[in-house]
Design an enzyme around this catalytic site. Structure first.
Site, PDB file in Angstrom:
ATOM      1  CB  ALA A 185      48.829  40.593  63.009  1.00  0.00           C
TER       2      ALA A 185
ATOM      3  CB  CYS B 189      59.511  52.613  67.728  1.00  0.00           C
ATOM      4  SG  CYS B 189      58.077  51.654  67.311  1.00  0.00           S
TER       5      CYS B 189
ATOM      6  CB  ALA C 131      52.022  49.233  60.710  1.00  0.00           C
ATOM      7  CB  THR C 132      57.493  49.436  59.993  1.00  0.00           C
ATOM      8  OG1 THR C 132      57.207  49.637  61.373  1.00  0.00           O
ATOM      9  CG2 THR C 132      58.723  50.231  59.593  1.00  0.00           C
TER      10      THR C 132
HETATM   11  N1  PMP Z   1      52.278  52.843  63.209  1.00  0.00           N
HETATM   12  C1  PMP Z   1      51.764  52.960  64.433  1.00  0.00           C
HETATM   13  C2  PMP Z   1      50.721  53.994  64.684  1.00  0.00           C
HETATM   14  C3  PMP Z   1      52.191  52.124  65.458  1.00  0.00           C
HETATM   15  O1  PMP Z   1      51.677  52.250  66.691  1.00  0.00           O
HETATM   16  C4  PMP Z   1      53.181  51.157  65.181  1.00  0.00           C
HETATM   17  C5  PMP Z   1      53.677  50.231  66.274  1.00  0.00           C
HETATM   18  N2  PMP Z   1      54.221  50.912  67.369  1.00  0.00           N
HETATM   19  C6  PMP Z   1      53.679  51.077  63.881  1.00  0.00           C
HETATM   20  C7  PMP Z   1      53.212  51.931  62.917  1.00  0.00           C
HETATM   21  C8  PMP Z   1      54.738  50.074  63.512  1.00  0.00           C
HETATM   22  O2  PMP Z   1      54.203  48.787  63.543  1.00  0.00           O
HETATM   23  P1  PMP Z   1      55.182  47.523  63.342  1.00  0.00           P
HETATM   24  O3  PMP Z   1      56.298  47.708  64.314  1.00  0.00           O
HETATM   25  O4  PMP Z   1      54.317  46.355  63.636  1.00  0.00           O
HETATM   26  O5  PMP Z   1      55.664  47.555  61.936  1.00  0.00           O
END
Ligand code: PMP
Length: 376
Positions: free
Chosen positions: A199, A322, A73-74
């Site tokens: 995922a 994070c 997602a990042t």
């Molecule tokens: N957006 C949201 C709302 C999340 O909860 C997270 C994971 N904490 C992320 C983005 C980032 O996801 P990833 O670390 O898998 O890229």
């Protein structure tokens, strides 16, 4: 019992056994590069990627080429937001103060390039409404980016309504759906132009996710060196992870079937804390529009580090994984209007169907005994 109980499923989930089984052959047997179109190893890998793309597209009733695989997602948020706007002349964006850093930081970057970003503040329940977006709209508003479900307090936004309004007004719409997938039936909604997810929040592997891109939305690549993913995301495709993501999608209907059982556990914990902590507990997850998986509270006069140290057998969180190394008060809890002390002492319990197999009575007793020791 002397093993830890995991209560941090919003940070990540284990890979489901069926997902792992589906992935394993692609590590060591069908290990071809999906870009090697000269031989069977490459063809098998490319077929697996095509099949995975179709599975995800079918879930959302969209075309397979609308699915772009990313590392999560990042990256999806960065590619969606910056790939859409970075090379455009600056205008106005509407987002919210409770977004994940993976949206807030691309927004801050665009602001440093001259974009005007409005960060909507939620009401005391953590809700952001379409009316707020309509009121913040300017003549040069180009993008609305609002998360579907907040990762710290679980509040749900009406992304379907927001996406429909944006479509009518000719404004791009993006949503970070990382915490919504598998917890809400988002496939039935009107989707925004851009949708991000990972995922590893739905019992799939870490390091893979996707950005859904509606037809007609033109993105610019932010990474160069290969023509993968329609030239928008260069780099060898991680076939086992992609297969795992699609397999995790197949499990979403089952995940949704557990909602009532998770709701029951959450309200039981809520009552337990209310009974035992009385006026010292402040619930931060109080919206009627929220997923049942997340319970967030602060205990007045108690910071989260002391609380966590007193309960070493429970895997709790103080918000976003994070952020957990930071000692800053949570920006989400602060945005609810809470003071620094309350925001610093916030605790997030996040549940999943796997918790239903734990000894809930033991967990309740452990919570209360540890809290009583702390609060005397
Ligand atoms: N957006 C949201 C709302 C999340 O909860 C997270 C994971 N904490 C992320 C983005 C980032 O996801 P990833 O670390 O898998 O890229």
């Amino acid at each position: 019992m002397n093993r830890s109980v995991y209560l941090d499923y919003a940070a990540t989930t284990p890979v489901a056994p069926v997902v792992l089984d589906a992935m394993i052959p692609y590590f060591s047997q069908q290990y071809g590069n999906a870009g090697s179109n000269q031989h069977i190893f490459g063809w098998e890998a490319a077929d697996a990627v095509d099949q995975a793309r179709k599975t995800i597209a079918a879930y959302f009733s969209i075309k397979p080429n609308a699915v772009l695989f990313t590392s999560g997602a990042t990256e999806s948020n960065n590619l969606g937001i910056l790939g859409l706007l970075e090379n455009e002349s600056p205008g106005h964006i509407i987002s919210s103060a409770i977004e994940h850093k993976a949206v807030l930081e691309p927004m801050a970057y665009l602001a440093s390039k001259g974009w005007d970003v409005t960060y909507l503040l939620p009401n005391e329940f953590g809700e952001i409404s379409l009316e707020q977006i309509q009121a913040a709209r300017k003549l040069n508003t180009r993008l609305v980016s609002i998360m579907w479900v907040n990762n710290e307090i679980g509040t749900v936004s009406d992304i379907s309504g927001i996406a429909q309004w944006c479509q009518k007004e000719g404004i791009y719409c993006h949503s970070d759906a990382t915490q919504a997938l598998g917890k809400l039936d988002i496939a039935q909604s009107c989707l925004p132009d851009l949708l991000s997810f990972s995922a590893h929040k739905i019992f799939g592997p870490k390091g893979i996710g996707a950005l859904l891109v509606k037809e007609g939305i033109a993105l610019q690549a932010r990474q160069f060196g290969g023509s993968q993913e329609r030239g928008l995301r260069a780099g060898t495709l991680p076939v086992p992870l992609i297969v795992g993501l699609a397999k995790a999608f197949e499990g979403i209907p089952q995940l949704l079937a557990y909602l009532p059982a998770i709701e029951a556990i959450k309200s039981d914990l809520e009552s337990l804390f209310k009974e035992n902590l009385g006026h010292r507990i402040v619930f931060n997850s109080v919206s009627k529009n929220q997923i049942p998986h997340i319970l967030n509270f602060s205990i007045t006069g108690l910071d989260w580090e002391r609380l966590f140290r007193s309960m070493p057998l429970l895997a709790l969180s103080n918000g976003s994984a994070c952020n957990s190394k930071s000692t800053f008060p949570s920006h989400v809890i602060k945005a609810l209007g809470r003071d620094d002390e309350t925001a610093l002492s916030s605790v997030r319990i996040s549940l999943s169907h796997l918790y239903l197999m734990e000894d809930h009575e033991w967990v309740k007793n452990y919570f209360i005994q540890s809290l009583q020791k702390l609060l005397i």
